[in-house]
Enzyme design. Sequence first.
Site, PDB file in Angstrom:
ATOM      1  N   ASP A   1      26.062 -62.532 -34.220  1.00 41.20           N
ATOM      2  CA  ASP A   1      24.908 -62.269 -33.590  1.00 41.20           C
ATOM      3  C   ASP A   1      23.960 -63.422 -33.851  1.00 41.20           C
ATOM      4  O   ASP A   1      23.407 -63.157 -35.243  1.00 41.20           O
ATOM      5  CB  ASP A   1      24.299 -60.740 -33.684  1.00 41.20           C
ATOM      6  CG  ASP A   1      23.312 -60.664 -33.040  1.00 41.20           C
ATOM      7  OD1 ASP A   1      22.475 -61.746 -32.594  1.00 41.20           O
ATOM      8  OD2 ASP A   1      22.854 -59.471 -32.682  1.00 41.20           O
TER       9      ASP A   1
ATOM     10  N   LYS B   1      16.461 -65.162 -28.155  1.00 41.71           N
ATOM     11  CA  LYS B   1      15.197 -65.566 -28.841  1.00 41.71           C
ATOM     12  C   LYS B   1      14.634 -67.159 -28.682  1.00 41.71           C
ATOM     13  O   LYS B   1      14.328 -67.664 -27.646  1.00 41.71           O
ATOM     14  CB  LYS B   1      15.250 -65.117 -30.284  1.00 41.71           C
ATOM     15  CG  LYS B   1      15.169 -63.814 -30.319  1.00 41.71           C
ATOM     16  CD  LYS B   1      14.591 -62.816 -31.523  1.00 41.71           C
ATOM     17  CE  LYS B   1      14.328 -61.674 -31.546  1.00 41.71           C
ATOM     18  NZ  LYS B   1      15.328 -60.387 -31.991  1.00 41.71           N
TER      19      LYS B   1
ATOM     20  N   PHE C   1      21.147 -55.082 -36.352  1.00 44.54           N
ATOM     21  CA  PHE C   1      20.473 -55.083 -35.238  1.00 44.54           C
ATOM     22  C   PHE C   1      21.210 -55.836 -34.079  1.00 44.54           C
ATOM     23  O   PHE C   1      20.990 -57.132 -34.324  1.00 44.54           O
ATOM     24  CB  PHE C   1      18.956 -55.470 -35.588  1.00 44.54           C
ATOM     25  CG  PHE C   1      18.131 -55.083 -34.269  1.00 44.54           C
ATOM     26  CD1 PHE C   1      17.716 -53.843 -33.892  1.00 44.54           C
ATOM     27  CD2 PHE C   1      17.633 -56.231 -33.412  1.00 44.54           C
ATOM     28  CE1 PHE C   1      16.970 -53.683 -32.805  1.00 44.54           C
ATOM     29  CE2 PHE C   1      16.974 -55.739 -32.195  1.00 44.54           C
ATOM     30  CZ  PHE C   1      16.509 -54.565 -31.885  1.00 44.54           C
TER      31      PHE C   1
HETATM   32  C1  LIG Z   1      16.457 -59.457 -31.252  1.00 50.28           C
HETATM   33  C2  LIG Z   1      17.370 -59.500 -31.573  1.00 50.28           C
HETATM   34  C3  LIG Z   1      18.427 -58.839 -30.556  1.00 50.28           C
HETATM   35  C4  LIG Z   1      18.028 -58.124 -29.275  1.00 50.28           C
HETATM   36  O1  LIG Z   1      17.252 -59.189 -28.613  1.00 50.28           O
HETATM   37  P1  LIG Z   1      16.387 -58.519 -27.187  1.00 50.28           P
HETATM   38  O2  LIG Z   1      16.038 -59.900 -26.642  1.00 50.28           O
HETATM   39  O3  LIG Z   1      15.017 -58.021 -27.962  1.00 50.28           O
HETATM   40  O4  LIG Z   1      17.197 -57.970 -26.421  1.00 50.28           O
HETATM   41  C5  LIG Z   1      19.718 -58.839 -30.895  1.00 50.28           C
HETATM   42  N1  LIG Z   1      20.273 -59.146 -32.193  1.00 50.28           N
HETATM   43  C6  LIG Z   1      19.550 -59.737 -33.049  1.00 50.28           C
HETATM   44  C7  LIG Z   1      20.029 -60.234 -34.318  1.00 50.28           C
HETATM   45  C8  LIG Z   1      18.167 -59.907 -32.693  1.00 50.28           C
HETATM   46  O5  LIG Z   1      17.480 -60.514 -33.911  1.00 50.28           O
END
Ligand SMILES: *Cc1c(COP(=O)(O)O)cnc(C)c1O
Length: 391
Positions: free
Chosen positions: A214, A243, A129
């Site tokens: 990520d 986050k 994701f």
């Molecule tokens: C939440 C998340 C995103 C996206 O972040 P947003 O602030 O919602 O755009 C990207 N990568 C990972 C691993 C995430 O958990």
Amino acid sequence: MITSILPTYSRAPLSFDKGEGSWLIETDGRRFLDLGAGIAVNALGHAHPALVAALTAQAEALWHVSNLYQIPQQKALADRLVDLTFADTVFFTNSGTEACELAVKMVRKYWFEKNEINRAEIITFSGSFHGRSSAGIAAAGSEKMTKGFGPLLPGFVHLDWEDQDALSAAITDKTAAIMIEPIQGEGGIRPLPDHYLKDLRALCDKHGILLILDEVQCGVGRTGKLFAHEWAGISPDIMMVAKGIGGGFPLGAVLATEDAASGMTAGTHGSTYGGNPLGCAVGCAVLEVVAEPGFLADVSRKAGTFRQALEGLVAAHSDVFEAVRGAGLMLGLKCKMTNSDVVSAGYDQHILTVPAADNVVRLLPPLTITEGEILEAVSRLDAAASALEAA
Ligand SMILES: *Cc1c(COP(=O)(O)O)cnc(C)c1O
């Protein structure tokens, strides 16, 4: 008739009007133990005094100035991140998916500057994701996120997450980078083994390609290190962060080495709000707490307590749960019953958890959660599981 809020979420009938540490208070007064933390966002819990103070002080002084000018709070946060990590340089965004956008652009520009314009493919993995922007959904590639939204941004090669052999075979003279989460969050709290992360780094070095990690969900202290890749003793070329870094204020970042960022000269990228004084003042306050001596060791110690108690919970409710997985305070309960039923049963016991793919319930408490609250959480999950068994 369509609702006034675009109906892209199916929401629980809960509405909170106050937060205190690890607790969210419903408008009717009920207190919920928050093991979702806004999906790993409220890293220091709700209304942490240092964050409230930083935000309030900045709000009284200055909210927004353009990136046309120097922004001292942004410089302070970038300097701190450079001090604390592999990175030589940082660009601030407002979200994780914007960090993904820049990571992709940075990689493409890197190879463009090397006159290798055909080297534009980024290898990504099933179950990953990377956010909801066009690059983010194309990177993850799952049907759930991409169906109906074509044509998708080209340039992503999707591999099976478990298939290590496929990876080296997939690298060609078109491969620009590999993008991966050290621990998949939405994908169901699936940690990459340290040796696999080491192998990935070695593979990237061997082929001269870039490694993008990520760490939007697993970063900023969640695993007991400032960033999860530190456990494997390796570092990426580019890292996406968001986050937890803002502790609840919308803030993201791309961290990079000087080499990886070398194509990103003046005018090649920008953001109206990215790196604004409010977000960066809060980000500095978050890092000050997380980088305090002892904070991360404390996260690891509490994570040990939590994990052990959860192993007991799984053993006691083998009809509901199958296993515990994850690292630090990024834990998942692989369920036998439907994960959304487990989350709902938690609501009845006034505990908030978050579902993930692979029938997992995510436990992402504030890093400031106390030992007592951890035991209280396990006792509430125990009651939720008992209620499910009795139903
Ligand atoms: C939440 C998340 C995103 C996206 O972040 P947003 O602030 O919602 O755009 C990207 N990568 C990972 C691993 C995430 O958990």
